[in-house]
Motif scaffolding. Sequence first.
Motif, PDB file in Angstrom:
ATOM      1  N   ASN A 101      10.634 -12.239  -2.777  1.00 31.35           N
ATOM      2  CA  ASN A 101      10.344 -10.845  -3.099  1.00 31.35           C
ATOM      3  C   ASN A 101       8.933 -10.743  -3.662  1.00 31.35           C
ATOM      4  O   ASN A 101       8.513 -11.575  -4.474  1.00 31.35           O
ATOM      5  CB  ASN A 101      11.341 -10.313  -4.133  1.00 31.35           C
ATOM      6  N   LEU A 102       8.222  -9.714  -3.255  1.00 33.97           N
ATOM      7  CA  LEU A 102       6.840  -9.489  -3.665  1.00 33.97           C
ATOM      8  C   LEU A 102       6.780  -8.364  -4.686  1.00 33.97           C
ATOM      9  O   LEU A 102       7.412  -7.320  -4.516  1.00 33.97           O
ATOM     10  CB  LEU A 102       6.019  -9.098  -2.425  1.00 33.97           C
ATOM     11  N   GLY A 103       5.995  -8.573  -5.732  1.00 32.49           N
ATOM     12  CA  GLY A 103       5.710  -7.518  -6.697  1.00 32.49           C
ATOM     13  C   GLY A 103       4.238  -7.577  -7.077  1.00 32.49           C
ATOM     14  O   GLY A 103       3.645  -8.662  -7.078  1.00 32.49           O
ATOM     15  N   VAL A 120      -2.535  -9.060  -1.789  1.00 25.86           N
ATOM     16  CA  VAL A 120      -1.273  -9.247  -1.068  1.00 25.86           C
ATOM     17  C   VAL A 120      -1.514 -10.053   0.205  1.00 25.86           C
ATOM     18  O   VAL A 120      -0.713 -10.926   0.550  1.00 25.86           O
ATOM     19  CB  VAL A 120      -0.577  -7.898  -0.794  1.00 25.86           C
ATOM     20  N   ALA A 138       9.499  -6.488  -0.016  1.00 24.90           N
ATOM     21  CA  ALA A 138       8.962  -5.684  -1.111  1.00 24.90           C
ATOM     22  C   ALA A 138       9.766  -4.390  -1.186  1.00 24.90           C
ATOM     23  O   ALA A 138      10.349  -3.954  -0.196  1.00 24.90           O
ATOM     24  CB  ALA A 138       7.486  -5.372  -0.874  1.00 24.90           C
ATOM     25  N   THR A 140       9.505  -0.337  -2.942  1.00 21.39           N
ATOM     26  CA  THR A 140       8.709   0.648  -3.673  1.00 21.39           C
ATOM     27  C   THR A 140       9.547   1.890  -3.928  1.00 21.39           C
ATOM     28  O   THR A 140      10.465   2.193  -3.167  1.00 21.39           O
ATOM     29  CB  THR A 140       7.450   1.087  -2.888  1.00 21.39           C
ATOM     30  N   SER A 147       1.245   2.191  -2.981  1.00 18.83           N
ATOM     31  CA  SER A 147       1.838   0.872  -2.773  1.00 18.83           C
ATOM     32  C   SER A 147       2.347   0.718  -1.343  1.00 18.83           C
ATOM     33  O   SER A 147       2.187  -0.332  -0.716  1.00 18.83           O
ATOM     34  CB  SER A 147       2.970   0.647  -3.780  1.00 18.83           C
ATOM     35  N   LEU A 151       1.357  -2.089   1.835  1.00 17.73           N
ATOM     36  CA  LEU A 151       2.321  -2.813   2.659  1.00 17.73           C
ATOM     37  C   LEU A 151       2.141  -2.476   4.139  1.00 17.73           C
ATOM     38  O   LEU A 151       2.167  -3.371   4.998  1.00 17.73           O
ATOM     39  CB  LEU A 151       3.743  -2.503   2.193  1.00 17.73           C
TER      40      LEU A 151
END
Length: 186
Positions: A101-103, A120, A138, A140, A147, A151
Motif C-alpha cells: 500500500n502506498l501513502g 511516487v 493506493a 484517496t 492526490s 496516481l
Amino acid sequence: MLTEPLSATTLLHGIRMEVMAASHADALAAGYRRNRTYLAPWEPLREESFYSSDGQKAVIEAKLLLFRAGTEVPWVLAAGERIIGTVTLAGIVRGPFQSANLGYWIDGEYAGRGIGTAAVAAVLEAARERLGLHRVQAATLPHNVPSQRILERLDFERIGLAPRYLRIAGQWQDHVLFQRILQGPL
C-alpha cells in the motif's frame, strides 16, 4: 526482498528522497507542525504528542522495525534540512501477492510542483526493481483530486470505492481505490 540499502535519490528542484532515519525526528516533527492544518482533512486525528520530536522518534522507531522486518519502506522528502513530505510503502505482502500500500504527503508550500509525482515514480521503480513487487495499491478520499492526479499521471487505475474505509479527520470515510501493476514500463 530488499537485499541492499536503498540509496538517496534527488528528485525535482533538488529535493532529496531517502529512507527515514532516527535523525529525521526533529525535522519531521517540524514538518508535521507546519502542515498540521493543511493535512488535517486527509489524515487521522492525531494526539498532540505526534507533533513533537519525541512523538516522531517513536513513530520512526516503529517504522524502522517494520522496515527491518521487510513489511514497510518509509522515505522522507527533504529540501536541505527541512522535511517536506513522506512516501511509504506499507503492508508489504510477499508470497503469491507481492503487493504493498502506498501513502504520501507533500508540504503545502511545495504542492503543485511535481514533487509528489516524482517521488511516487521513484517509489514505483524501487518497488519493482529493488523490492520485486508486482502491485502497489493506493486509496484517496473521493474529493482529494490532487492526490488522484498524481496516481493517474503514473498510470494507476481506479479499481473501486471502499465505503467507510478509513477513519480520517475523525470520521469513517469512503475511499477511491487505485492500483498499479508493476509489469511493463514505468
